[in-house]
Design a protein around this motif. Structure first.
Motif, PDB file in Angstrom:
ATOM      1  N   SER A 575      -9.151  15.515  -9.199  1.00  0.00           N
ATOM      2  CA  SER A 575      -9.402  14.404 -10.123  1.00  0.00           C
ATOM      3  C   SER A 575     -10.883  14.102 -10.270  1.00  0.00           C
ATOM      4  N   GLY A 576     -11.672  14.522  -9.260  1.00  0.00           N
ATOM      5  CA  GLY A 576     -13.104  14.228  -9.316  1.00  0.00           C
ATOM      6  C   GLY A 576     -13.445  12.791  -8.996  1.00  0.00           C
ATOM      7  N   GLN A 577     -12.450  11.976  -8.692  1.00  0.00           N
ATOM      8  CA  GLN A 577     -12.733  10.580  -8.354  1.00  0.00           C
ATOM      9  C   GLN A 577     -13.038  10.452  -6.872  1.00  0.00           C
ATOM     10  N   PRO A 578     -13.909   9.471  -6.494  1.00  0.00           N
ATOM     11  CA  PRO A 578     -14.201   9.269  -5.063  1.00  0.00           C
ATOM     12  C   PRO A 578     -12.984   8.720  -4.318  1.00  0.00           C
ATOM     13  N   HIS A 579     -12.202   7.949  -5.004  1.00  0.00           N
ATOM     14  CA  HIS A 579     -10.958   7.460  -4.408  1.00  0.00           C
ATOM     15  C   HIS A 579     -10.058   6.929  -5.505  1.00  0.00           C
ATOM     16  N   VAL A 580      -8.814   6.737  -5.157  1.00  0.00           N
ATOM     17  CA  VAL A 580      -7.879   6.116  -6.093  1.00  0.00           C
ATOM     18  C   VAL A 580      -7.344   4.870  -5.409  1.00  0.00           C
ATOM     19  N   GLU A 581      -7.352   3.758  -6.096  1.00  0.00           N
ATOM     20  CA  GLU A 581      -7.012   2.496  -5.452  1.00  0.00           C
ATOM     21  C   GLU A 581      -5.965   1.725  -6.235  1.00  0.00           C
ATOM     22  N   ALA A 582      -5.150   0.975  -5.511  1.00  0.00           N
ATOM     23  CA  ALA A 582      -4.225   0.030  -6.144  1.00  0.00           C
ATOM     24  C   ALA A 582      -4.263  -1.265  -5.348  1.00  0.00           C
ATOM     25  N   LYS A 583      -4.082  -2.366  -6.061  1.00  0.00           N
ATOM     26  CA  LYS A 583      -4.067  -3.675  -5.399  1.00  0.00           C
ATOM     27  C   LYS A 583      -2.770  -4.373  -5.743  1.00  0.00           C
ATOM     28  N   ALA A 584      -2.392  -5.277  -4.898  1.00  0.00           N
ATOM     29  CA  ALA A 584      -1.181  -6.033  -5.206  1.00  0.00           C
ATOM     30  C   ALA A 584      -1.254  -7.415  -4.617  1.00  0.00           C
ATOM     31  N   GLU A 585      -0.562  -8.305  -5.293  1.00  0.00           N
ATOM     32  CA  GLU A 585      -0.387  -9.649  -4.749  1.00  0.00           C
ATOM     33  C   GLU A 585       1.111  -9.859  -4.561  1.00  0.00           C
ATOM     34  N   ALA A 586       1.475 -10.368  -3.401  1.00  0.00           N
ATOM     35  CA  ALA A 586       2.881 -10.707  -3.166  1.00  0.00           C
ATOM     36  C   ALA A 586       2.959 -12.213  -3.036  1.00  0.00           C
ATOM     37  N   LYS A 587       3.866 -12.799  -3.799  1.00  0.00           N
ATOM     38  CA  LYS A 587       3.979 -14.252  -3.668  1.00  0.00           C
ATOM     39  C   LYS A 587       5.438 -14.667  -3.645  1.00  0.00           C
TER      40      LYS A 587
END
Lengths: 740, 214, 332
Positions: A575-587
């Motif tokens: 992918s050439g990306q330094p990293h792949v990230e995801a975020k989440a909020e649980a409520k």
């Protein structure tokens, strides 16, 4: 790896802890740090008439002595209202008022710890004392009804049916008062803070805290800073049990001292100082009346609880809550009242409310069972609540019946003679007792992020805390399972306000709240990675449907053909990306509106009581719990056992001994404030019922940090009665109470 | 036990001592708390072998061994739980024996060999007791753990040497110790664990002792 | 801690000379009690003489008995073959006290000199304590006094001596050897500690500058018929509420020819139960006789708001401890 969640994985932080490399708050290597030691009040009520700091100021190595006369004024530390929660009102040397013994009244800052503590001993204080108020029983008439009770914001009183009519209907009834003493958390790591002002308006705090974000918020508000200017770091915590939840005075004082000394300052609360300014479990007085028909059906139940709060804030030790919901009693009333006393702010201590409350209620249940000549388990099953009788809602899940039965079987309960004082071995009278455990399931808004790194490993972040509860380990398991990798491929970071925002680790909510956030973030990243693969023509998975991709053993591969796939490293490198990230909020969702959510359990104890000398040993104990999904069998078991040992402590050992004349706890040390040592613990087992609860939260975990103490003290007290025929209604059951 | 050969006394000269004694003699009789210290704490030279490394140090005589380790040498693995010998978190080995490092002045251990939790593992190879503590989850928060582990290591040596405990039956007879769970519990009772990891601690010691449950 | 000078002598004479006349000098052995008190600000010595390297570390036969060097650690004394086989009650008592770590540090001489235990004494922020500040009053008498004395106390002080070891030494009629600026002398164990009277600040009959060099145990042929019973609030690592050391010589038919009993946790000093001993000597150890002897011993006992239970507990403990020895469950 498919079922990593639940596995008895060794603690991720085990190696650093057994090698002494885990860095706790006071141990961060901050260059040029000065040492601060607090001076505390020896009276419990009154004013400071004068403080002579000259000798201290001239002593070897002393840099600065701060009192109310020269302290930095921090308006945000002022008390706002006498109903403020624990940690809101701090005693930060803003005035000369003394509310309780061991209140901070000064800080000595010096080059070394030896200099600081020697300097603190040279500060001369004279007081204008007033008689302290510390007694509960003589001031019941002064007790007032607070607005709310308990961490869930429940009403302070409850009523259903007609208790008087229910009592009239009863064939047998009881009416007794049960008492629990002041207790002090005493985590092994004394509270400690290192404060570093990086700029006049930027502060870094290394703190022993159960809530880095709440810590940040409170410190920022006291010093008038935007929260983002304060960073709180707490990677390891030497226990807390509630005491490190609120922000207490010493945290503010460390930052103040650093500001005034113009140097980083490290401040640790000494063990004797820990008895007062850091919260306590209030003494309680639970008046319980109960009536039942001869078949054992409860006709009425009343629980009126009185506890202490401080002179400057409010906390309700909500011991009456279990009496509202634990049994199917048609006529039910409970109340909570408070007296104001010259004590530091009572606060949350492991299972606040329920720990004390289940002692009173479950001892009363035992007394009622004897009055009815019924087996205590049978009596509880007779009054089993199939739905929440107070809220009229279904339980999200409840395995209490199975807990009674499995626990009883494991313990060998069926061999128990009903009559007290009927088992003996030499000088030892032997008794078996049991009780019910209950603790509410809660959660709060929480966040997490998950990242695939360029080397193919994963990083997962959440600001949360690990008090020894196993947060590092279970979060790693939750994430690793989502990615189908070995736990070693995931690095979970916590304990820092630069990480995603999370709630305080209290109320047994970390697994439910932050565990859910980690779960959602990890699932989101997983989906993202699958999409990357199937949409990339260069991937062997190109063109597959998302549901056709499996993540397992560190690879992504086709469900139909495991050979068709690639590693995470291959995926990200391409992918050439330094990293792949995801975020989440649980409520929290609407689950609370539809369900009553609790963990339940049953505890069984064997007590051996010396017939002449009164010495008691809990020789055997079995706890069986239904607490939702168990995320790690090893750390969970330790949590349950730890809670049960707290129950042993509550039943037999712990109390802060009050000198009412002086308003002081006199046994403010670990030699005389007894908590159990290894020799006090006999054979102790925790088991659990597999419970699948889809309602409570996305990962189905109910929280296990507190359920273990609930009911435990009552089970032991009931065992002592069964052994001796003597009912002790005030904890702890020390030998003098049973021998005479 | 044979009379131990008396080890050389500290190199604090007799003359220095007397000088100081005269100065502070003036202060005698002044109520303790109000008294301004009239003598500066002097710095004393000491030599220790800490985790097999020889260290020559200049220390304030008031510094406890615990504070020397934690604050001066940054060996923070040894913990301060009570600072009064009431919890065991500060347990270290001095000449192979477990002691509470909070209740001894560093200077009193001059010349001794000190082993802390940082010195138990051989490089990356954990001591078997450390491994057993991890496997049996003999801790939660980990704060009492270094003390527990040091204590447990010494315990095995004590048992090997035949030292009885308060629960040893017929201690008037000299014979090998049978390391029952009760023996382990009693012998580990100088180390308080507030998290309540006692069951795991007993299991860890049992395993490190190479024994099945008794 | 207040700054202090430090001196580590190599010989007993150097130590005694070093002590000199200064009021503010303390010998430090294991340090487990003195350092605790220094940290609390109760003890504020200007000079410390570290006696930890003195050649007083030997246990050896001495006449018909045994001599224990004052600087032998509690652990080494308890483990020593001569002690275990001849005076197992001393081993039992030592092992019942403190923790393994503390016993490794604490010395025999230091244990003799540990201060009485009282919340109000240990914390100088309590104004009233005749022991710390003569004439200031006793906060414990009307305060929280669960751990306090029921025998031999005075209106000035109701603190208790916390040692287990000393209770056994008292039952064994040990003799304390001391050396001071004026030479050597012997002090019988029963005379070593003092009742509080009007001078609770003086806890022993040791003179200023005297150093304990050894503890002598006399020959007691029936020493194995003994037991140390300790009753406390938790099962280990806690001070005694009440303890009993019993050493006795009983016939095969149970008649007691010699009886030695000492109590701990009840008084300002280890309490030799001479009345009970007298009542039991020549008698058979049946429950009624034992109870009567215990009643006699505690006849003058006086309790306070929180500790009156100790009186009954002490009686039952005497009965239990003697029964245990006569019943053959002793150390032999």
């Amino acid at each position: 790896m498919d079922d990593l969640i639940g596995q008895p994985l060794d603690r991720i932080d085990g190696r650093v802890k057994v090698t002494g490399r885990a860095v706790y708050a006071y141990e961060h290597d901050v260059p040029n740090a000065a040492y601060a030691v607090m001076v505390v009040s020896s009276i419990a009520n009154g004013r400071i008439a004068s403080m002579d700091t000259r000798a201290a100021e001239q002593a070897q190595g002393v840099l600065l002595v701060i009192t109310h006369q020269n302290s930095l004024k921090v308006p945000g530390a002022q008390n706002q209202s006498k109903t403020s929660p624990p940690g809101h009102a701090v005693q930060a040397l803003q005035d000369d008022v003394v509310y309780y013994a061991n209140q901070p009244i000064g800080v000595v800052v010096a080059e070394t710890f030896a200099d600081a503590i020697a300097g603190a001993q040279l500060v001369q204080v004279t007081y204008a004392p007033q008689p302290p108020q510390m007694d509960l029983e003589s001031r019941l008439a002064d007790a007032y009804a607070p607005d709310k009770a308990g961490g869930g914001g429940d009403p302070a009183a409850s009523h259903r049916g007609d208790v008087q009519a229910g009592m009239a209907e009863a064939k047998k009834s009881i009416d007794y008062v049960y008492r629990t003493p002041f207790e002090v958390h005493n985590p092994m790591e004394p509270h400690a803070t290192i404060a570093v002002w990086n700029a006049p308006d930027r502060l870094t705090i290394y703190d022993a805290t159960q809530g880095v974000f709440s810590d940040r918020g409170r410190v920022a508000s006291v010093f008038g800073l935007p929260p983002e200017n304060v960073r709180v770091i707490s990677p390891y915590l030497g226990g807390g049990f509630g005491s490190k939840g609120p922000v207490w005075s010493h945290v503010i004082l460390a930052a103040m001292a650093a500001k005034q000394a113009k140097r980083p300052v490290k401040l640790a609360v000494t063990r004797p100082q820990m008895f007062g300014m850091l919260g306590c479990r209030s003494e309680t007085r639970q008046a319980i009346a109960m009536g039942a028909k001869s078949d054992g059906a409860i006709t009425a139940l009343r629980d009126d609880t009185v506890s202490h709060t401080s002179m400057f804030g409010e906390f309700v030790e909500a011991a009456s809550l279990p009496a509202r919901m634990l049994y199917q009693s048609p006529n039910n009333s409970t109340s909570q009242r408070l007296v104001r006393s010259n004590i530091g702010q009572p606060s949350y201590m492991r299972a606040p409310g329920e720990a004390s409350g289940t002692y009173g209620l479950e001892a009363a249940m035992d007394e009622m069972a004897y009055a009815l000549k019924m087996d205590p388990v049978e009596f509880r099953l007779k009054n089993y609540a199939e739905t929440d009788p107070e809220e009229n809602k279904p339980w999200s899940s409840k395995s209490l019946r199975e807990c009674y039965l499995q626990g009883a079987k494991h313990f060998g309960w069926s061999k128990r003679p009903l009559e007290p004082r009927s088992m003996q071995d030499g000088n030892a009278l032997i008794g078996w007792g049991m009780a019910t455990s209950v603790y509410p399931t809660r959660r709060s808004v929480s966040n997490a992020s998950a990242r695939l790194n360029v080397d193919g490993t994963f990083s997962v972040d959440a600001g949360t805390q690990d008090l020894g509860t196993g947060t590092y380990t279970i979060m790693t398991q939750v994430a690793a399972e989502a990615f189908g990798v070995d736990a070693k491929q995931v690095r979970f970071r916590l304990g820092d306000t630069i990480l995603p925002q999370t709630p305080v680790s209290g109320g047994s909510q970390t697994a439910a709240s932050t565990g859910s956030a980690v779960h959602l973030a990890s699932q989101a990243l997983r989906e993202k990675l699958i999409q990357m693969a199937i949409r990339d023509a260069r991937s062997p998975l190109s063109g597959l449907g998302a549901q056709d991709v499996i993540l397992n053993k560190g690879r992504l591969y086709a469900r139909s053909n495991p050979a068709r796939g690639e590693t995470f490293r291959e995926l990200i490198l391409r992918s050439g990306q330094p990293h792949v990230e995801a975020k989440a909020e649980a409520k929290p969702g609407a689950e609370k509106d539809h369900y009553s959510m609790y963990a339940f359990g049953a505890q069984f104890a064997e007590a051996r009581v010396d017939a002449d000398l009164g010495q008691i040993k809990v020789s055997r104990m079995v706890g069986c719990f239904g607490a939702g999904r168990i995320l790690n069998a090893k750390t969970a078991r330790s949590q349950f056992l730890g809670g049960m040992i707290w129950g042993i402590s509550m039943a037999l050992y712990e109390y802060a001994a009050v000198d009412k004349r002086l308003g002081r706890w006199v046994n403010n040390n670990l030699a005389e404030y007894h908590v159990p040592v290894n020799a006090d613990i006999g054979k102790i087992e925790a088991i659990w019922v597999d419970e699948k609860d889809d309602h409570v939260n996305p990962i189905g975990a109910k929280g296990i940090g507190e359920i273990g103490i609930t009911g435990a003290a009552a089970a032991i007290a009931n065992a002592v009665f069964h052994a001796t025929g003597k009912r002790v209604r005030d904890l702890p059951i020390t030998l003098d109470k049973v021998m005479l | 036990m044979d009379d131990q050969e008396s080890k050389p006394a500290l190199q604090v000269s007799r003359r220095e001592f007397v000088e100081v004694a005269v100065v502070s003699g003036l202060a005698a009789g002044v109520p303790a708390a109000a008294q301004t210290p009239e003598i500066k704490p002097r710095i004393v030279n000491c030599t220790f072998t800490i985790n097999k490394q020889k260290q020559e140090l200049q220390i304030d005589p008031r510094v406890t061994l615990l504070d020397l380790l934690r604050e001066h040498l940054k060996l923070t693995g040894t913990k301060k739980g009570c600072d009064h010998g009431q919890c065991g978190a500060c347990t270290v080995l001095v000449d192979g024996r477990r002691i509470n490092s909070c209740l001894t002045l560093a200077i009193m251990q001059n010349g001794r060999e000190i082993t802390t939790i940082e010195g138990l593992a051989a490089g990356s190879q954990l001591h078997p007791m450390q491994t057993a503590f991890i496997e049996h989850d003999g801790f939660q928060c980990g704060y009492c753990t270094p003390g527990q582990v040091c204590s447990a290591v010494a315990l095995l040596d004590e048992v090997k040497a035949g030292a009885p405990s308060a629960v040893t039956p017929r201690m008037g007879e000299i014979r090998p110790i049978e390391l029952s769970d009760d023996e382990i519990r009693e012998r580990m009772s100088g180390n308080i664990c507030r998290c309540g990891a006692y069951e795991g601690i007993v299991a860890a010691v049992r395993e490190a002792a190479g024994r099945r449950r008794v | 801690m207040k700054p202090f000078s430090y001196f580590c002598p190599a010989t007993v004479d150097e130590a005694i000379q070093g002590y000199g006349e200064a009021q503010e000098t303390r010998f430090i052995g294991g340090g487990t009690n003195l350092l605790d008190l220094m940290k609390m600000g109760v003890e504020r010595p200007a000079h410390l003489i570290d006696i930890g390297r003195l050649p007083l570390m030997k246990i050896s036969p001495h006449g018909d008995g045994v001599r224990i060097g004052a600087l032998i650690s509690n652990t080494d004394a308890a483990n020593h073959e001569l002690i275990r086989t001849r005076y197992p009650v001393l081993t039992e008592a030592i092992l019942a006290g403190a923790s393994p770590q503390l016993r490794n540090m604490a010395t025999m001489g230091g244990n003799l000199l540990q201060r009485t235990r009282c919340y109000y004494f240990y914390d100088p922020s309590y104004q009233e304590c005749n022991k710390r500040t003569p004439g200031s009053g006793c906060a414990a008498i009307d305060g929280y006094n669960r751990i306090h004395a029921v025998l031999g106390q005075s209106p000035q002080c109701i603190a208790v001596h916390p040692s287990d070891m000393c209770v056994a030494l008292t039952a064994l009629d040990a003799v304390v050897q001391v050396k001071g600026p004026h030479g050597e002398r012997s002090i019988n164990m029963t005379e070593f500690h003092r009742l509080p009277g009007d001078t609770p600040q003086v806890e022993t009959n040791l003179q200023s500058g005297e150093l304990i060099t050894a503890i002598d145990l006399p020959s007691i042929p029936y020493g194995k018929q003994s037991h140390y019973l300790k009753i406390r609030d938790r099962h280990s690592y806690a001070f005694a509420l009440v303890s009993v050391a019993v050493v006795l010589d009983a016939d095969e038919d149970g008649t007691m020819r010699h009886v030695r009993i000492a109590l701990g946790g009840v008084a300002h000093k280890p309490w030799r139960a001479t009345k009970a001993e007298k009542a039991l000597t020549g008698e058979k150890a049946d429950k009624k006789t034992l109870r009567a002897a215990a009643e006699e011993e505690l006849a003058d006992a006086h309790g306070y708001e929180h500790n009156s239970f100790k009186i009954e507990l002490a009686k039952r403990a005497i009965v239990r401890a003697v029964t245990t020895v006569v019943g053959g469950q002793q150390n032999g």
